[in-house]
Structures are given as C-alpha cells and as structure tokens.
Design an enzyme around this catalytic site. Structure first.
Site, short mmCIF file in Angstrom:
data_model
loop_
_atom_site.label_atom_id
_atom_site.label_comp_id
_atom_site.label_asym_id
_atom_site.label_seq_id
_atom_site.Cartn_x
_atom_site.Cartn_y
_atom_site.Cartn_z
N ASP A 51 73.05 47.15 45.74
CA ASP A 51 73.54 45.78 45.55
C ASP A 51 72.67 44.76 46.30
OD1 ASP A 51 74.21 46.55 48.09
OD2 ASP A 51 76.30 45.91 48.00
N HIS A 254 43.37 48.83 44.58
CA HIS A 254 44.69 48.26 44.80
C HIS A 254 45.49 49.08 45.81
CE1 HIS A 254 44.61 45.87 40.75
NE2 HIS A 254 43.84 45.35 41.69
N ASP A 271 42.47 42.07 51.25
CA ASP A 271 42.61 41.26 50.04
C ASP A 271 44.01 40.68 50.08
OD1 ASP A 271 42.95 40.24 47.46
OD2 ASP A 271 41.89 41.88 46.48
N ASP A 282 43.69 33.59 46.94
CA ASP A 282 43.26 34.98 46.70
C ASP A 282 41.90 35.18 47.36
OD1 ASP A 282 42.84 37.54 45.82
OD2 ASP A 282 42.80 37.05 43.68
N HIS A 361 34.87 46.95 38.28
CA HIS A 361 35.80 45.89 37.88
C HIS A 361 35.03 44.62 37.51
CE1 HIS A 361 35.28 43.86 41.78
NE2 HIS A 361 35.47 45.03 42.37
N HIS A 365 38.73 36.26 37.70
CA HIS A 365 39.96 36.06 36.94
C HIS A 365 40.48 34.66 37.24
CE1 HIS A 365 42.44 36.61 40.58
NE2 HIS A 365 41.71 37.69 40.85
N HIS A 372 46.68 36.35 38.81
CA HIS A 372 45.90 36.57 37.59
C HIS A 372 46.49 35.61 36.56
CE1 HIS A 372 44.80 40.93 38.95
NE2 HIS A 372 44.13 40.00 39.61
N GLU A 395 34.42 37.70 42.78
CA GLU A 395 34.71 38.85 43.64
C GLU A 395 33.88 40.09 43.29
OE1 GLU A 395 38.67 40.60 42.93
OE2 GLU A 395 39.09 38.83 41.73
N TYR A 399 31.65 50.16 45.90
CA TYR A 399 32.55 51.16 46.47
C TYR A 399 31.88 52.53 46.38
CZ TYR A 399 35.38 47.18 45.13
OH TYR A 399 35.84 45.89 44.94
N ARG A 417 34.18 44.31 49.13
CA ARG A 417 34.45 43.26 48.15
C ARG A 417 34.51 41.93 48.88
NH1 ARG A 417 38.39 45.48 46.07
NH2 ARG A 417 40.22 44.43 46.94
N GLU A 419 35.53 38.02 48.09
CA GLU A 419 36.20 37.22 47.06
C GLU A 419 36.46 35.81 47.54
OE1 GLU A 419 40.14 37.60 44.18
OE2 GLU A 419 40.10 38.65 46.11
#
Length: 454
Positions: A51, A254, A271, A282, A361, A365, A372, A395, A399, A417, A419
């Site tokens: 709940d 991610h 990130d 971002d 990638h 974006h 996004h 970005e 890797y 990365r 960005e």
C-alpha cells in the site's frame, strides 16, 4: 468566490506562468484540423509495494501542456468548440482525502490557476467525453497508452448506445505523440532557463562528488553526495537513476547497484543529473578515486575527451547528430589504433563496426522534460538538421571490459564516458554543463582542493 489559492501547495501551481501553458495548448490546437478532439491523460500513482507508492511524477506531455502536478486527470482539447476548446477533468476537492494526501486543486481553481476554459470532476468524463466524441471530426490520442485507448473504445460504444443509428463517429484516429514531441523539441526561452538551472545544479553536485571522493568509500556514498546536493539546491530529485560505477562497474552502461567499495587506483564514473521544475540535467564525469590518473587511464581519458570536444565544436544549425556521431567514431577509432587497442585500416574498422567492442552506444540524445526527450531524429528517412533551441547531450565513451582478453591487462576494466548538455544557438552552441571540469588537470586540481575550473 474564494478559490482557496492561498491553501495550495507551491508544487501544485505551475512553475511557469499559466500563459505559457495556455500558449502551448493553443499552439497544439492551431495544428489540429477543425473539429478535432485531443485527449491526453495525466500520470497515475504507481504502487511500490503493497500500500505504498513511488513518489509521483507527472507525465511529461501533460506537464508540458498544463503544469498540473496531480495524478488522475484528463486534458481534452476540442478544436472549434464554442463553449471552450480547453477542458480539464480532475479530482474533486475532498477534505477527507486531502487530510491524507494533500491539497487538491479542484475544478474552480483549475480554471483560474491553469487557464483552461472549463474544468469538470474526473468521474464525469465517461458522460461528457462521449458527447464530445459524437461531434468530433477526428481523434488524437497517445496511441501507446493502452488503457486510454481501451477507454476510448468504451466511449465510442457509449455513443452508439445513446444515438444508435444516428451515431456519427469519427473514423480517423491519429497518434498525438509525434506532433507533441515536435512541439517539445524546440525549447523556448523559459525552458532554456530551466535547463540551464538543471545543468548548473547537476554540475555543482558532480564537483562535490569529486571533492569528497576517497579510497574506501562506497559508491552509494558518492551517490548520497550527489543527490544531497540536488536537494540542497532546490529540492530537486534525480532526473533518472544515478549511476555511480567504480572500477569494472564503469564498463556497465546502465549500472545502478551503486554498492561496491571505491578502490585506490580505480576510476569512478558518475552519470547523474538533477531535475529542476521538470527539466533534466544529464552529466557524466569519470575521475580517479585517489585523485591522480594512471598513464593508461589518462591516455584513454584524453582520447574520449578529444572526441567530446570535437563533437561540441561541430554543433551548429544545419548539421546533424548523425554527422557528429560519425566524426566521434572516426576520432575514437584513430585513437584506438594509435594505442594499439584496434589493429587495421581506420576506414575498414569503421565500415565493419569493429569499434563497437569498445564504443557501442550513440553520441547524443535529446534533453528536456525527459532525460531522453521527445522529438524525431529523422525526417523523410534522413537525419534531421539541427535548429536553434534544440538541446541534447554529447557523450562519447570507451569501455574495455574486464574480460576483454585480447588486450593488455593494463587496459582491462577501464570504462570512460564524458557527457555534456548543449544548446544549439544561432552561431553554434552553448555548453550548459561547463560548471564541472573535464580536463585531466582540472579534475586533479579540484580533487586536490583547488577551484572547479578547466
């Protein structure tokens, strides 16, 4: 009559003036054919467990058109309706429920505070919407909303039951999402100011994480530093799940577990971005846990930074995200060949997509009310030209997976990365996230107690 405006929570009122939202609704109406009926639902509460619910976050499309911050509502636009084109169905005032869950705007205040023409109790929608549907020339809905589509079918059946052979129902239904996404893509000045603030808060939070990082801390402790700064800077929630990945975890795009210890000699990738009045920041930065890059870390980092800065230099009206991405790919492939992480002729490596082992990638974006954000990337099968007012990320990343056995072990487990958020201007672009350093020297200086400058 008293609208009880003084009793409303600040977050119930639109963050921007109601004139902004009414103008957006009118802009949408102007693009609809005469007699069109548009129906858009608000978000509903989502159950976390048993709940308890997740914190409420309004649907971005609904937010864009209304600024309204309550669940369970419908926005209905009726092109050409004499009694008023802009209607809201929302929850009624209810003293008992408001004691438990907070003050509701209600119908009377919705007209004065949101600028709609008429407001009705949500429970009346099943009686009123079929009557509007019976007069509509066509219908516009977000077609991916299955619940709304099934409700729409019920409304159609209601018209047939009421009018039988006299029923005249629209035979055309169009997806609203594309049209609304295109309206959201070009940011207006008031949106740009909110995006600048989201970027500023996000940058300060990243600087705080760099200043406070120490070997032996845990990823979740850096997450706490970041998100505490978001809240201190205006009660801002994260715009998305914060990623804090140290060592090998930086190679998981991610990664959200954020539970491992920070080891001396490792890099840590963050990130994370703040959401300010609905608009997302971002930023990704990666830095050494102990404050100093190793040789291999620095070499790979400088290559990604070179690609990041190249991409930003190419942003201007008329170019495309595809062109920027291809330039980034070439830059990274040339660098990987120079570092002997890839072997072969550069163009062949690009054509065969061999580089995707290390860069899998895209480069960009859209950014806005969603991290996004909405808006088409291609038009008539071609990459769309950039226009002033578009906001997006840059970005690039590399890797080297910890199990990448065909490379020297010194490179394995390094994920990088970098960005930034950029706004297309008439002359080129504005980097919204320049408040956090990204040069090796700037990062090491900040982590040693210096100023946050490059």
């Amino acid at each position: 009559m008293n609208t009880h405006a003084s009793l409303l929570r600040p977050d119930v009122l639109p963050a921007l003036p109601q004139s902004v939202y009414r103008a957006r609704r009118q802009q949408l109406l102007d693009q609809l054919p005469e007699g069109a009926l548009m129906i858009l639902p608000a978000a509903n509460l989502a159950t976390r467990s048993r709940d308890t619910e997740y914190p409420f976050r309004q649907s971005s499309d609904f937010w864009y058109l209304t600024g309204y911050q309550e669940p369970e509502a419908l926005l209905v636009l009726c092109k050409g309706r004499r009694e008023g084109e802009q209607l809201l169905f929302n929850q009624p005032k209810d003293k008992l429920m408001e004691t438990w869950t907070g003050i509701r705007l209600g119908q009377e205040a919705a007209i004065s505070q949101l600028g709609v023409d008429q407001a009705f109790v949500l429970s009346e929608a099943d009686q009123r919407v079929p009557l509007l549907l019976a007069e509509a020339s066509e219908v516009w809905l977000p077609l991916e909303d299955e619940a709304l589509y099934h409700r729409y079918l019920g409304w159609r059946q209601g018209v047939r039951r009421l009018q039988k052979r006299a029923a005249r129902l629209p035979d055309r239904i169009t997806d609203l999402s594309t049209l609304l996404g295109e309206l959201r893509l070009i940011k207006q000045p008031e949106e740009i100011e909110l995006l600048r603030e989201a970027a500023r808060i996000s940058a300060e939070a990243h600087c705080r994480a760099m200043r406070n990082c120490r070997p032996g801390m845990y990823e979740y402790q850096l997450q706490a530093e970041i998100e505490h700064e978001f809240m201190l800077q205006g009660g801002c929630p994260p715009a998305y799940g914060s990623i804090v990945g140290a060592g090998d975890n930086a190679c998981v795009l991610h990664y959200v577990d954020n539970r491992d210890a920070l080891q001396d000699g490792d890099l840590v990738l963050i990130d994370a971005g703040a959401e300010f009045q609905g608009y997302a920041g971002d930023i990704t930065r990666i830095f050494p846990v102990n404050g100093r890059f190793s040789l291999q870390q620095k070499q790979l980092y400088q290559l990604v930074l070179q690609a990041n800065e190249l991409a930003i230099s190419l942003v201007r009206p008329g170019t495309t995200l595809d062109a920027i991405h291809q330039a980034v790919v070439r830059c990274l492939v040339e660098g990987l060949v120079a570092l002997d992480l890839l072997q072969g002729e550069v163009q062949q490596l690009i054509d065969s997509e061999t580089y995707k082992t290390f860069f899998m990638h895209g480069t960009s974006h859209w950014l806005g009310l969603d991290v996004h954000d909405a808006g088409l990337y291609r038009q008539q099968g071609q990459a769309r030209a950039l226009q002033p007012g578009m906001v997006f990320t840059i970005e690039p990343g590399l890797y080297i997976a910890p199990d990448q056995m065909d490379v020297d072990s010194l490179w394995r487990g390094i994920g990088i990365r970098i960005e930034d958020d950029v706004l297309v201007t008439e002359e080129g672009c504005e980097v919204l996230t320049q408040g956090v350093p990204k040069s090796v020297e700037g990062i090491e200086t900040l982590m040693a107690g210096g100023d946050a400058t490059d």
